[in-house]
Structures are given as C-alpha cells and as structure tokens.
Design a protein around this motif. Structure first.
Motif, PDB file in Angstrom:
ATOM      1  N   PRO A 335       0.808  -1.224   0.000  1.00 42.94           N
ATOM      2  CA  PRO A 335       0.000   0.000   0.000  1.00 42.94           C
ATOM      3  C   PRO A 335       0.839   1.271   0.000  1.00 42.94           C
ATOM      4  CG  PRO A 335      -0.114  -1.118   2.125  1.00 42.94           C
ATOM      5  CD  PRO A 335       0.542  -2.065   1.182  1.00 42.94           C
ATOM      6  N   THR A 336       2.088   1.172   0.440  1.00 44.77           N
ATOM      7  CA  THR A 336       2.947   2.355   0.415  1.00 44.77           C
ATOM      8  C   THR A 336       3.333   2.744  -1.008  1.00 44.77           C
ATOM      9  OG1 THR A 336       4.868   0.914   0.789  1.00 44.77           O
ATOM     10  CG2 THR A 336       3.881   1.980   2.727  1.00 44.77           C
ATOM     11  N   ASP A 337       2.977   1.902  -1.983  1.00 46.24           N
ATOM     12  CA  ASP A 337       3.221   2.226  -3.395  1.00 46.24           C
ATOM     13  C   ASP A 337       2.078   3.025  -4.018  1.00 46.24           C
ATOM     14  OD1 ASP A 337       5.629   0.973  -3.325  1.00 46.24           O
ATOM     15  OD2 ASP A 337       4.993  -0.846  -4.366  1.00 46.24           O
ATOM     16  N   ASP A 338       1.084   3.370  -3.240  1.00 45.73           N
ATOM     17  CA  ASP A 338      -0.051   4.137  -3.772  1.00 45.73           C
ATOM     18  C   ASP A 338       0.442   5.347  -4.568  1.00 45.73           C
ATOM     19  OD1 ASP A 338      -1.908   2.494  -2.572  1.00 45.73           O
ATOM     20  OD2 ASP A 338      -3.054   4.131  -1.682  1.00 45.73           O
ATOM     21  N   ARG A 339      -0.144   5.521  -5.751  1.00 48.87           N
ATOM     22  CA  ARG A 339       0.235   6.680  -6.573  1.00 48.87           C
ATOM     23  C   ARG A 339      -0.878   6.959  -7.575  1.00 48.87           C
ATOM     24  NH1 ARG A 339       5.736   7.264 -10.321  1.00 48.87           N
ATOM     25  NH2 ARG A 339       5.546   9.526 -10.730  1.00 48.87           N
ATOM     26  N   THR A 340      -1.231   8.223  -7.718  1.00 48.89           N
ATOM     27  CA  THR A 340      -2.244   8.654  -8.674  1.00 48.89           C
ATOM     28  C   THR A 340      -1.688   9.814  -9.474  1.00 48.89           C
ATOM     29  OG1 THR A 340      -4.030   8.012  -7.152  1.00 48.89           O
ATOM     30  CG2 THR A 340      -4.612   9.486  -8.975  1.00 48.89           C
ATOM     31  N   VAL A 341      -1.657   9.665 -10.809  1.00 49.52           N
ATOM     32  CA  VAL A 341      -1.107  10.701 -11.688  1.00 49.52           C
ATOM     33  C   VAL A 341      -2.179  11.123 -12.689  1.00 49.52           C
ATOM     34  CG1 VAL A 341       0.648  11.254 -13.419  1.00 49.52           C
ATOM     35  CG2 VAL A 341       1.237   9.795 -11.470  1.00 49.52           C
ATOM     36  N   HIS A 342      -2.435  12.428 -12.760  1.00 53.98           N
ATOM     37  CA  HIS A 342      -3.390  12.982 -13.721  1.00 53.98           C
ATOM     38  C   HIS A 342      -2.627  13.721 -14.823  1.00 53.98           C
ATOM     39  CE1 HIS A 342      -6.738  11.974 -11.154  1.00 53.98           C
ATOM     40  NE2 HIS A 342      -6.242  12.676 -10.160  1.00 53.98           N
ATOM     41  N   ILE A 343      -3.019  13.458 -16.073  1.00 51.06           N
ATOM     42  CA  ILE A 343      -2.319  14.014 -17.232  1.00 51.06           C
ATOM     43  C   ILE A 343      -3.309  14.773 -18.106  1.00 51.06           C
ATOM     44  CG2 ILE A 343      -1.000  13.441 -19.305  1.00 51.06           C
ATOM     45  CD1 ILE A 343      -0.052  10.902 -17.823  1.00 51.06           C
ATOM     46  N   ASP A 344      -2.938  15.989 -18.497  1.00 48.32           N
ATOM     47  CA  ASP A 344      -3.781  16.818 -19.363  1.00 48.32           C
ATOM     48  C   ASP A 344      -3.972  16.114 -20.705  1.00 48.32           C
ATOM     49  OD1 ASP A 344      -4.425  18.944 -21.402  1.00 48.32           O
ATOM     50  OD2 ASP A 344      -4.385  20.214 -19.609  1.00 48.32           O
ATOM     51  N   GLN A 345      -5.218  16.001 -21.144  1.00 50.80           N
ATOM     52  CA  GLN A 345      -5.488  15.258 -22.382  1.00 50.80           C
ATOM     53  C   GLN A 345      -5.024  15.997 -23.630  1.00 50.80           C
ATOM     54  OE1 GLN A 345      -9.529  15.109 -24.049  1.00 50.80           O
ATOM     55  NE2 GLN A 345     -10.275  16.162 -22.183  1.00 50.80           N
ATOM     56  N   TYR A 346      -4.730  17.295 -23.520  1.00 46.46           N
ATOM     57  CA  TYR A 346      -4.308  18.072 -24.690  1.00 46.46           C
ATOM     58  C   TYR A 346      -2.794  18.274 -24.734  1.00 46.46           C
ATOM     59  CZ  TYR A 346      -9.299  19.134 -24.493  1.00 46.46           C
ATOM     60  OH  TYR A 346     -10.668  19.035 -24.419  1.00 46.46           O
ATOM     61  N   THR A 347      -2.189  18.585 -23.597  1.00 50.14           N
ATOM     62  CA  THR A 347      -0.757  18.920 -23.580  1.00 50.14           C
ATOM     63  C   THR A 347       0.125  17.772 -23.131  1.00 50.14           C
ATOM     64  OG1 THR A 347      -0.809  19.719 -21.286  1.00 50.14           O
ATOM     65  CG2 THR A 347      -1.378  21.305 -23.028  1.00 50.14           C
ATOM     66  N   GLY A 348      -0.457  16.784 -22.455  1.00 46.07           N
ATOM     67  CA  GLY A 348       0.356  15.687 -21.938  1.00 46.07           C
ATOM     68  C   GLY A 348       1.129  16.052 -20.685  1.00 46.07           C
ATOM     69  N   LYS A 349       0.862  17.227 -20.112  1.00 41.34           N
ATOM     70  CA  LYS A 349       1.555  17.631 -18.893  1.00 41.34           C
ATOM     71  C   LYS A 349       0.938  16.952 -17.659  1.00 41.34           C
ATOM     72  CE  LYS A 349       3.204  22.209 -20.314  1.00 41.34           C
ATOM     73  NZ  LYS A 349       3.209  23.666 -19.981  1.00 41.34           N
ATOM     74  N   LEU A 351      -0.663  17.095 -14.348  1.00 43.87           N
ATOM     75  CA  LEU A 351      -1.429  18.065 -13.565  1.00 43.87           C
ATOM     76  C   LEU A 351      -1.396  17.740 -12.069  1.00 43.87           C
ATOM     77  CD1 LEU A 351      -4.564  18.476 -15.859  1.00 43.87           C
ATOM     78  CD2 LEU A 351      -2.516  19.915 -15.749  1.00 43.87           C
ATOM     79  N   ALA A 352      -1.174  16.490 -11.727  1.00 50.46           N
ATOM     80  CA  ALA A 352      -1.095  16.087 -10.318  1.00 50.46           C
ATOM     81  C   ALA A 352      -0.367  14.750 -10.229  1.00 50.46           C
ATOM     82  CB  ALA A 352      -2.487  15.978  -9.704  1.00 50.46           C
ATOM     83  N   ASP A 353       0.427  14.597  -9.188  1.00 49.13           N
ATOM     84  CA  ASP A 353       1.137  13.350  -8.924  1.00 49.13           C
ATOM     85  C   ASP A 353       1.104  13.132  -7.416  1.00 49.13           C
ATOM     86  OD1 ASP A 353       2.801  11.178  -8.700  1.00 49.13           O
ATOM     87  OD2 ASP A 353       4.437  12.016  -9.895  1.00 49.13           O
ATOM     88  N   VAL A 354       0.122  12.361  -6.962  1.00 48.21           N
ATOM     89  CA  VAL A 354      -0.104  12.172  -5.528  1.00 48.21           C
ATOM     90  C   VAL A 354       0.390  10.784  -5.122  1.00 48.21           C
ATOM     91  CG1 VAL A 354      -1.790  12.259  -3.664  1.00 48.21           C
ATOM     92  CG2 VAL A 354      -2.148  13.626  -5.733  1.00 48.21           C
ATOM     93  N   ARG A 355       1.252  10.762  -4.117  1.00 49.21           N
ATOM     94  CA  ARG A 355       1.811   9.500  -3.654  1.00 49.21           C
ATOM     95  C   ARG A 355       1.438   9.260  -2.191  1.00 49.21           C
ATOM     96  NH1 ARG A 355       7.470   8.937  -6.937  1.00 49.21           N
ATOM     97  NH2 ARG A 355       7.030  10.486  -8.553  1.00 49.21           N
ATOM     98  N   PHE A 356       1.796   8.077  -1.714  1.00 52.16           N
ATOM     99  CA  PHE A 356       1.502   7.703  -0.328  1.00 52.16           C
ATOM    100  C   PHE A 356       2.052   8.743   0.639  1.00 52.16           C
ATOM    101  CE2 PHE A 356       2.710   5.589   3.633  1.00 52.16           C
ATOM    102  CZ  PHE A 356       1.541   4.937   3.985  1.00 52.16           C
ATOM    103  N   ALA A 357       3.244   9.257   0.383  1.00 47.08           N
ATOM    104  CA  ALA A 357       3.868  10.229   1.277  1.00 47.08           C
ATOM    105  C   ALA A 357       3.072  11.524   1.386  1.00 47.08           C
ATOM    106  CB  ALA A 357       5.291  10.522   0.815  1.00 47.08           C
ATOM    107  N   ASP A 358       2.218  11.801   0.390  1.00 49.99           N
ATOM    108  CA  ASP A 358       1.437  13.041   0.392  1.00 49.99           C
ATOM    109  C   ASP A 358       0.159  12.931   1.216  1.00 49.99           C
ATOM    110  OD1 ASP A 358       3.208  14.379  -1.425  1.00 49.99           O
ATOM    111  OD2 ASP A 358       2.360  13.165  -3.034  1.00 49.99           O
ATOM    112  N   TYR A 359      -0.225  11.731   1.599  1.00 51.80           N
ATOM    113  CA  TYR A 359      -1.433  11.557   2.382  1.00 51.80           C
ATOM    114  C   TYR A 359      -1.228  12.106   3.798  1.00 51.80           C
ATOM    115  CZ  TYR A 359      -2.824   7.973  -1.106  1.00 51.80           C
ATOM    116  OH  TYR A 359      -3.150   7.301  -2.251  1.00 51.80           O
ATOM    117  N   SER A 360      -2.339  12.432   4.468  1.00 52.59           N
ATOM    118  CA  SER A 360      -2.282  12.762   5.890  1.00 52.59           C
ATOM    119  C   SER A 360      -1.944  11.492   6.671  1.00 52.59           C
ATOM    120  CB  SER A 360      -3.634  13.311   6.349  1.00 52.59           C
ATOM    121  OG  SER A 360      -4.617  12.285   6.297  1.00 52.59           O
ATOM    122  N   ILE A 361      -1.674  11.656   7.954  1.00 51.71           N
ATOM    123  CA  ILE A 361      -1.355  10.485   8.778  1.00 51.71           C
ATOM    124  C   ILE A 361      -2.510   9.488   8.754  1.00 51.71           C
ATOM    125  CG2 ILE A 361      -0.931   9.699  11.137  1.00 51.71           C
ATOM    126  CD1 ILE A 361       0.626  12.257  11.623  1.00 51.71           C
TER     127      ILE A 361
END
Length: 469
Positions: A335-349, A351-361
């Motif tokens: 579960p410490t590998d949790d990761r969610t990445v959002h990518i703009d459908q037009y530019t491919g940039k 927009l967000a990269d949220v990992r386990f370390a970014d969660y609250s306690i």
C-alpha cells in the motif's frame, strides 16, 4: 421445598462469587448491544469472507485469466480495439494492465448504461471473456457488506452496528478481565467445562483474542461510513487539491467509483479532479508528442508504473488521463506504493502526482488499513482474515447460544441481565459513554435512545418492561 430461580443462579454464576454491581451493569449493556450487533457482525464476516476469497481466486475484476506469453505484447491500442469491437456500440473507458506477463489485459467498455469488462490476450488480441462490470459474486457481497442492499438506510444501520460494536468490545473486555486468582488462565479456554460454562469460556477467550483486530476492522470500515467517515474523518483528511496549482473540475475522484465498490484511495475520494485545457502542469509526455492510449501507457511505465495499474481515459472536454495504482483496487501488495497521476489530455503535462507520502497520517493509516482489511498483503493476510472472520462468527453465534441456554424456559421475555441500583463508579461509566458518543455520533444517539427507553419509558409501561427485561 425451597424453589430456586434459575435466572438468579445464572446471574450469580456470570457475576463471579460475590455479586458485582458494575459487572452486572456492564453485562446488561453488553447484552443489549449484542441484540442489535450480532446479526450485522455475522453478515459482515460472511460477506467479507466471500469478497476475500473471490478476489484471491479469480480477482475482483476477473483478471486472473492465464495466457501463454509468445514474444512481445501487442500495442495497448490494438488490444483496446479488439475489446471495443467485441461490444456493440462500445466506448473504451479504462485499461487495467496485467499483474504478470502470463495474465490477460482487462478493458472496461461502456455501451449505454452497461459497463462490460473484457479480458484480452496481450499477445494475440483475442477476446477471452466478457462480463458485466460489478455484477459478480464479489460485487453482490460488497453491496450487502456496505449497504445491505438498502442504500443510505442500510449504510446508517451498519454504521450504528459498527459503532455499538465498540461498546460491545469495551464491555466484553471488562467482563473477561482477570479477577482474583484467575491470572493468565483467562487467555486459554477451559475445555474441561461443560454446557453453558464451556460456551462462556470459548466466547470470552476467543472474543478477547480477536478484540484488537475487530476494533481495527471497525474503525477502518467506519471511515467509509456516511456520517462518521464521510462527514468527519474523511472530510478532515482529504488531500487538498489546491496543492496542484492546476484548474479544478466540478467532479471529485469519487466519480471514478462504480456503485458501492470503492476504487479510489480514501484520502482522494472527496478531492476535486484537475481539469484539462490550460498551460498548467509539470513536464510529462514529450513536447508536441501525441497524447494517445499507447503514449500515455508508455509514459506510465517510464515513470515507474509496473505490473498491474489502471489507466482511466478522459471523460468529457475537461477530463484527464488518470494513471493509478492503489490499495483500494487490489493493485499491489504494498500500500505504500499508492500513486495517482493525472495528465492533461491536450498537452500531456502532469497536472497532479499524488503518492503515499502526500497523504495525511490518517490517510496513510487507511491506505495500509484497507489493504489489510481486504487481505491484499499476501497469503498470510488471507489466512489471518479468514481465521478472524470465522472467529467473529463463532463469538456472535456463541453469544446467542449462551443467551438461549440462560433464559428461563417459557419466560416469554428477553431475560436481560438486571440493572442493579446504585452502581458504583457510575461517573466513570458516564465518561466512557460520553467519550464513545463524541467519537462515534451514531453510537451516542443509539445509547441515548436506549437509555431513554430504559429510564423513561419502560418504568411507565409494565407489559413492555417485562418483555424487554
């Protein structure tokens, strides 16, 4: 001949050699909490076992379909085309990468209001199977586990049961706690006993052993509940979308859930999704590179997504590509590998990269807790959860058996433990009840309702008092 009241005899037996008023009060609350909680504990344990073993043996999405690797896997777009063409009027919504090279790739294809999961051979693009999404045994068990098939009403009923189960655990541990010369013997059931004493020994000992795990399961489950979870702890522990610095859409991550099955990390469920169509974002796909299913999949591998992960296609003009691997979706044993990445459908940039370390306690605790709750951490976790669920069923059933054996024959009433007068240390009991009420509102409301019934109503209605006594 002097007649002996069997109820008094059994009360004395349960209350130890010298009657203890606080013991009797705890026993009474344990009894009344059990009346409501027992059916729910059995239902939750049985449905939990079904979900555990279905996901272990066939996969939640039916992904445990073996294939024979033959060279390099075909392009994901080729596999997606086969999946989409197999469903009349289908539109590709999601790609689930294989957990291992010898397993099928899974695609979600929507056709109108129907969502179909299509398994495809990664090496030949052959469609291996099709199944309606969230229409299997796992999903039925999950619906019962979460709402009893009653929607919001069922959710509230289960939340009350889980909250009162905290009262059940607290009073049960007090009743079990070693007294006088018992010592460590309370940790081992007295198998030499017979009849109700044997049931009592097994009930209290097994209950004490599983109590810590039960509290853990109750808290992790309550964190999803509509009142304590959604309104309190989840709202305060949701990842702040403002950290992304990207435009936000009008939908939350919960929009990626389907029915009662939770597929989005707990800490992100109430977080708004980013929106495509701006110049915001960090470097992602190569500049001017086409943003396609194949290029986004390749980029996911490039930034560290391996084995099973999920790729959700953009929904609408503001939608984003979402690459995720998380404990909620049984993607990994870590579960410490949790990761969610959002990518703009037009530019491919990015927009967000949220990992386990970014969660609250608490969010981190939920990521690990849900993985443990679902049995995702390996075979040891599956074995532990199986033993735990069977133990909970036994404790619940044995409690009912003890009540049946204790109640006077033909009494026509519940034969509840009596409430003693002038309970000592009542202030401490009130503080414990107040603490539980503040921590779990549904438990507090229920305790107040029962107290009002016990103090204000039953004394005024003798017939009802006898039935419930």
């Amino acid at each position: 001949m002097v007649s002996i009241d069997p109820t008094q005899t059994l009360q004395a037996e349960d209350a130890a050699p010298s009657p203890n008023k606080l013991y009797l009060a705890a026993w009474r609350w344990h009894f009344y909490a059990g009346l409501y909680v027992i059916p729910f504990l059995i239902t939750l344990a049985l449905t939990g076992l079904i979900m555990l073993w279905v996901s272990t043996l066939s996969g939640r999405d039916g992904e445990w379909i073996s294939v024979v690797p033959t060279g390099e896997a075909l392009a994901v777009s080729t596999l997606a085309q086969s999946a989409t063409e197999s469903v009349t009027g289908g539109t590709l919504v999601q790609y689930i990468a294989p957990r291992a090279p010898d397993l099928a790739a899974i695609f979600r294809v929507d056709a109108g209001d129907d969502a179909i999961m299509v398994a495809v051979n990664p090496y030949t693009a052959e469609v291996l199977s099709e199944m309606p999404r969230r229409a299997g045994l796992y999903d039925l068990a999950n619906e019962i586990h979460g709402t009893l098939l009653l929607g919001v009403t069922g959710d509230r009923m289960i939340e009350i049961a889980a909250s009162l189960a905290m009262v059940l655990v607290a009073t049960g541990l007090y009743l079990w706690w070693p007294r006088r010369t018992q010592g460590l013997r309370v940790f081992v059931p007295n198998l030499a006993a017979r009849g109700r004493l044997l049931w009592k020994s097994l009930h209290s000992t097994i209950g004490a052993w599983v109590s810590v795990i039960l509290v853990f399961f109750l808290i992790s489950g309550l964190s999803w509940a509509g009142i304590w979870g959604e309104k309190f702890v989840q709202a305060w522990n949701t990842f702040p979308a403002e950290k992304w610095g990207a435009p936000l859409s009008d939908v939350t991550h919960a929009s990626m859930n389907h029915g009662a099955v939770k597929e989005v990390p707990w800490a992100l469920e109430q977080t708004p999704m980013p929106a495509s169509g701006s110049e915001a974002g960090a470097d992602g796909l190569a500049a001017n590179a086409p943003v396609t299913l194949d290029s986004v999949t390749a980029f996911a591998h490039q930034i560290g997504f391996e084995n099973r992960f999920q790729l959700n296609l953009p929904a609408g003009e503001e939608g984003v590509w979402t690459v995720s691997r998380d404990s909620m979706s049984n993607d990994s044993t870590r579960p410490t590998d949790d990761r969610t990445v959002h990518i703009d459908q037009y530019t491919g940039k990015i927009l967000a990269d949220v990992r386990f370390a970014d969660y609250s306690i608490y969010g981190k605790g939920m990521a690990v807790g849900i993985a443990l709750h679902e049995g995702d951490l390996g075979w040891w976790n599956v074995a532990l959860n199986t033993i735990f669920c069977l133990s909970v069923i036994f404790v619940a059933v044995s409690g009912a058996v003890m009540w049946w054996m204790r109640r006077p024959s033909g009494a026509g009433r519940l034969a509840a433990p009596p409430m003693p007068r002038d309970v000592p240390l009542w202030q401490g009991a009130v503080l414990v009840g107040l603490a539980i009420s503040l921590a779990f509102p549904m438990a507090g409301l229920t305790l107040l309702a029962v107290l009002a019934l016990d103090v204000l109503i039953l004394p005024r209605i003798p017939a009802l008092r006898r039935v419930l006594s």
